[in-house]
Motif scaffolding. Structure first.
Motif, PDB file in Angstrom:
ATOM      1  N   LYS A  44     -29.209  25.004  72.029  1.00 15.11           N
ATOM      2  CA  LYS A  44     -28.202  24.455  71.113  1.00 15.11           C
ATOM      3  C   LYS A  44     -28.442  22.960  70.871  1.00 15.11           C
ATOM      4  CE  LYS A  44     -24.448  27.696  71.967  1.00 15.11           C
ATOM      5  NZ  LYS A  44     -23.132  27.884  72.558  1.00 15.11           N
ATOM      6  N   TYR A  45     -28.874  22.260  71.922  1.00 14.63           N
ATOM      7  CA  TYR A  45     -29.159  20.825  71.786  1.00 14.63           C
ATOM      8  C   TYR A  45     -30.281  20.595  70.785  1.00 14.63           C
ATOM      9  CZ  TYR A  45     -31.023  16.208  72.947  1.00 14.63           C
ATOM     10  OH  TYR A  45     -31.500  14.921  72.875  1.00 14.63           O
ATOM     11  N   TYR A  46     -31.387  21.334  70.923  1.00 10.67           N
ATOM     12  CA  TYR A  46     -32.522  21.146  70.019  1.00 10.67           C
ATOM     13  C   TYR A  46     -32.186  21.587  68.597  1.00 10.67           C
ATOM     14  CZ  TYR A  46     -35.199  20.039  74.182  1.00 10.67           C
ATOM     15  OH  TYR A  46     -35.639  19.459  75.340  1.00 10.67           O
ATOM     16  N   GLN A  47     -31.347  22.611  68.461  1.00  9.08           N
ATOM     17  CA  GLN A  47     -30.916  23.018  67.119  1.00  9.08           C
ATOM     18  C   GLN A  47     -30.034  21.939  66.492  1.00  9.08           C
ATOM     19  OE1 GLN A  47     -29.165  26.869  67.925  1.00  9.08           O
ATOM     20  NE2 GLN A  47     -31.085  27.943  67.469  1.00  9.08           N
ATOM     21  N   GLY A  48     -29.121  21.381  67.280  1.00  8.11           N
ATOM     22  CA  GLY A  48     -28.274  20.293  66.778  1.00  8.11           C
ATOM     23  C   GLY A  48     -29.086  19.063  66.435  1.00  8.11           C
ATOM     24  N   LEU A  49     -30.070  18.760  67.276  1.00  4.58           N
ATOM     25  CA  LEU A  49     -30.941  17.621  67.018  1.00  4.58           C
ATOM     26  C   LEU A  49     -31.800  17.874  65.778  1.00  4.58           C
ATOM     27  CD1 LEU A  49     -31.701  14.834  68.043  1.00  4.58           C
ATOM     28  CD2 LEU A  49     -33.312  15.912  69.619  1.00  4.58           C
ATOM     29  N   ALA A  50     -32.221  19.116  65.583  1.00  8.59           N
ATOM     30  CA  ALA A  50     -32.993  19.468  64.384  1.00  8.59           C
ATOM     31  C   ALA A  50     -32.165  19.226  63.123  1.00  8.59           C
ATOM     32  CB  ALA A  50     -33.444  20.930  64.453  1.00  8.59           C
ATOM     33  N   LYS A  51     -30.878  19.584  63.151  1.00  2.26           N
ATOM     34  CA  LYS A  51     -29.992  19.318  62.011  1.00  2.26           C
ATOM     35  C   LYS A  51     -29.879  17.823  61.754  1.00  2.26           C
ATOM     36  CE  LYS A  51     -27.126  23.435  62.565  1.00  2.26           C
ATOM     37  NZ  LYS A  51     -25.816  23.916  62.989  1.00  2.26           N
ATOM     38  N   GLU A  52     -29.750  17.044  62.833  1.00  2.00           N
ATOM     39  CA  GLU A  52     -29.690  15.586  62.691  1.00  2.00           C
ATOM     40  C   GLU A  52     -30.985  15.043  62.095  1.00  2.00           C
ATOM     41  OE1 GLU A  52     -28.591  13.338  66.158  1.00  2.00           O
ATOM     42  OE2 GLU A  52     -26.721  14.461  66.389  1.00  2.00           O
ATOM     43  N   LEU A  53     -32.123  15.562  62.577  1.00  2.09           N
ATOM     44  CA  LEU A  53     -33.413  15.139  62.029  1.00  2.09           C
ATOM     45  C   LEU A  53     -33.439  15.345  60.522  1.00  2.09           C
ATOM     46  CD1 LEU A  53     -36.106  16.565  64.496  1.00  2.09           C
ATOM     47  CD2 LEU A  53     -35.451  14.203  64.194  1.00  2.09           C
ATOM     48  N   PHE A  54     -33.015  16.522  60.100  1.00  2.00           N
ATOM     49  CA  PHE A  54     -33.013  16.819  58.674  1.00  2.00           C
ATOM     50  C   PHE A  54     -32.082  15.863  57.938  1.00  2.00           C
ATOM     51  CE2 PHE A  54     -31.141  18.998  55.017  1.00  2.00           C
ATOM     52  CZ  PHE A  54     -32.287  19.115  54.238  1.00  2.00           C
ATOM     53  N   PHE A  55     -30.886  15.656  58.457  1.00  2.00           N
ATOM     54  CA  PHE A  55     -29.891  14.780  57.829  1.00  2.00           C
ATOM     55  C   PHE A  55     -30.426  13.346  57.697  1.00  2.00           C
ATOM     56  CE2 PHE A  55     -26.332  11.772  58.442  1.00  2.00           C
ATOM     57  CZ  PHE A  55     -25.612  12.030  57.280  1.00  2.00           C
ATOM     58  N   ILE A  56     -31.062  12.851  58.740  1.00  2.75           N
ATOM     59  CA  ILE A  56     -31.549  11.472  58.763  1.00  2.75           C
ATOM     60  C   ILE A  56     -32.835  11.304  57.962  1.00  2.75           C
ATOM     61  CG2 ILE A  56     -32.482   9.648  60.269  1.00  2.75           C
ATOM     62  CD1 ILE A  56     -30.698  10.873  62.518  1.00  2.75           C
ATOM     63  N   LEU A  57     -33.738  12.279  58.031  1.00  2.00           N
ATOM     64  CA  LEU A  57     -35.096  12.089  57.535  1.00  2.00           C
ATOM     65  C   LEU A  57     -35.422  12.723  56.193  1.00  2.00           C
ATOM     66  CD1 LEU A  57     -36.971  12.672  60.907  1.00  2.00           C
ATOM     67  CD2 LEU A  57     -36.440  10.478  59.815  1.00  2.00           C
ATOM     68  N   ASP A  58     -34.594  13.626  55.703  1.00  2.00           N
ATOM     69  CA  ASP A  58     -34.949  14.338  54.475  1.00  2.00           C
ATOM     70  C   ASP A  58     -35.225  13.381  53.318  1.00  2.00           C
ATOM     71  OD1 ASP A  58     -35.407  16.666  52.826  1.00  2.00           O
ATOM     72  OD2 ASP A  58     -33.462  16.245  51.914  1.00  2.00           O
ATOM     73  N   GLN A  59     -34.301  12.485  53.016  1.00  2.48           N
ATOM     74  CA  GLN A  59     -34.500  11.579  51.886  1.00  2.48           C
ATOM     75  C   GLN A  59     -35.646  10.596  52.112  1.00  2.48           C
ATOM     76  OE1 GLN A  59     -32.965  12.047  48.842  1.00  2.48           O
ATOM     77  NE2 GLN A  59     -34.628  10.684  48.274  1.00  2.48           N
ATOM     78  N   PRO A  60     -35.744   9.964  53.300  1.00  3.74           N
ATOM     79  CA  PRO A  60     -36.904   9.092  53.525  1.00  3.74           C
ATOM     80  C   PRO A  60     -38.250   9.816  53.402  1.00  3.74           C
ATOM     81  CG  PRO A  60     -35.226   8.630  55.164  1.00  3.74           C
ATOM     82  CD  PRO A  60     -34.766   9.836  54.399  1.00  3.74           C
ATOM     83  N   ILE A  61     -38.304  11.075  53.833  1.00 11.15           N
ATOM     84  CA  ILE A  61     -39.549  11.836  53.702  1.00 11.15           C
ATOM     85  C   ILE A  61     -39.838  12.111  52.232  1.00 11.15           C
ATOM     86  CG2 ILE A  61     -40.618  14.094  54.146  1.00 11.15           C
ATOM     87  CD1 ILE A  61     -39.396  13.950  56.975  1.00 11.15           C
TER      88      ILE A  61
END
Length: 194
Positions: free
Chosen positions: A49-66
């Motif tokens: 659950k931690y890695y899934q939650g962190l994956a969502k955060e990664l997407f939220f933070i990094l999608d636009q910069p990528i």
């Protein structure tokens, strides 16, 4: 940015009101700098659950910069951006790597890719490998010879990432490489167009 300069000068001069539009825009910029409630191992309950939650955060933070960086970002850059956004709840490089592996399981449009040199990047699923390859070939054709430094400047990406993209295109035969004492340069593959 112009917005921050405008607000700073108005506050410094203590003149004029900051418009409601400027206030809303400034608040949205501030919110984009961080996450209100970052996921932690304790709050998630289990590693999965931690890695899934962190994956969502990664997407939220990094999608636009990528997206802004042409569809790819090195894992090192991603690590820095995520930890900057999380504030005091820092994550380890291994946690970032595990979260990147969870991106695909969750069908988020980012994926982890490793170049033959070992460089790891997060890649947007919105842009195919073929589109990225065509973009590289286009620039090599347009310049007739190009280095990683020139491509990096043109695409507004890191020299490391530009070099990896050029090397990948050369390994597939779409462009040719010339390694000499003056450096590494890439040329159009004239045999493909003949």
């Amino acid at each position: 940015s112009e917005l921050s300069k405008s607000i700073a000068s108005k506050l410094k001069d203590k003149q004029g009101e900051i418009t409601e539009d400027e206030t809303v825009q400034f608040k949205s910029y501030l919110l984009s700098l961080g996450i209100d409630d970052p996921v932690t191992k304790e709050s998630a309950g289990s590693d999965k659950k931690y890695y899934q939650g962190l994956a969502k955060e990664l997407f939220f933070i990094l999608d636009q910069p990528i997206q802004d960086a042409g569809g790819m970002m090195t894992l090192t850059d991603a690590f820095v951006r995520v930890n900057r956004a999380r504030g005091l709840e820092l994550v380890s490089p291994d946690d970032i790597l595990q979260a990147c592996k969870a991106l695909q399981e969750m069908n988020l449009p980012l994926s982890l890719q490793t170049f033959p040199s070992g460089v790891m990047v997060l890649k947007s699923s919105n842009q195919s490998d073929e589109e990225l390859l065509q973009k590289i070939v286009y620039f090599v054709d347009a310049f007739q010879k190009i280095s990683a430094e020139i491509l990096a400047k043109e695409l507004k990406i890191s020299v490391l990432l530009a070099g990896e993209r050029l090397a990948a295109a050369a390994s597939e035969g779409h462009i040719v490489v010339d390694k000499s004492v003056s450096g590494i340069e890439y040329y159009p593959n004239k045999l493909l167009t003949a």
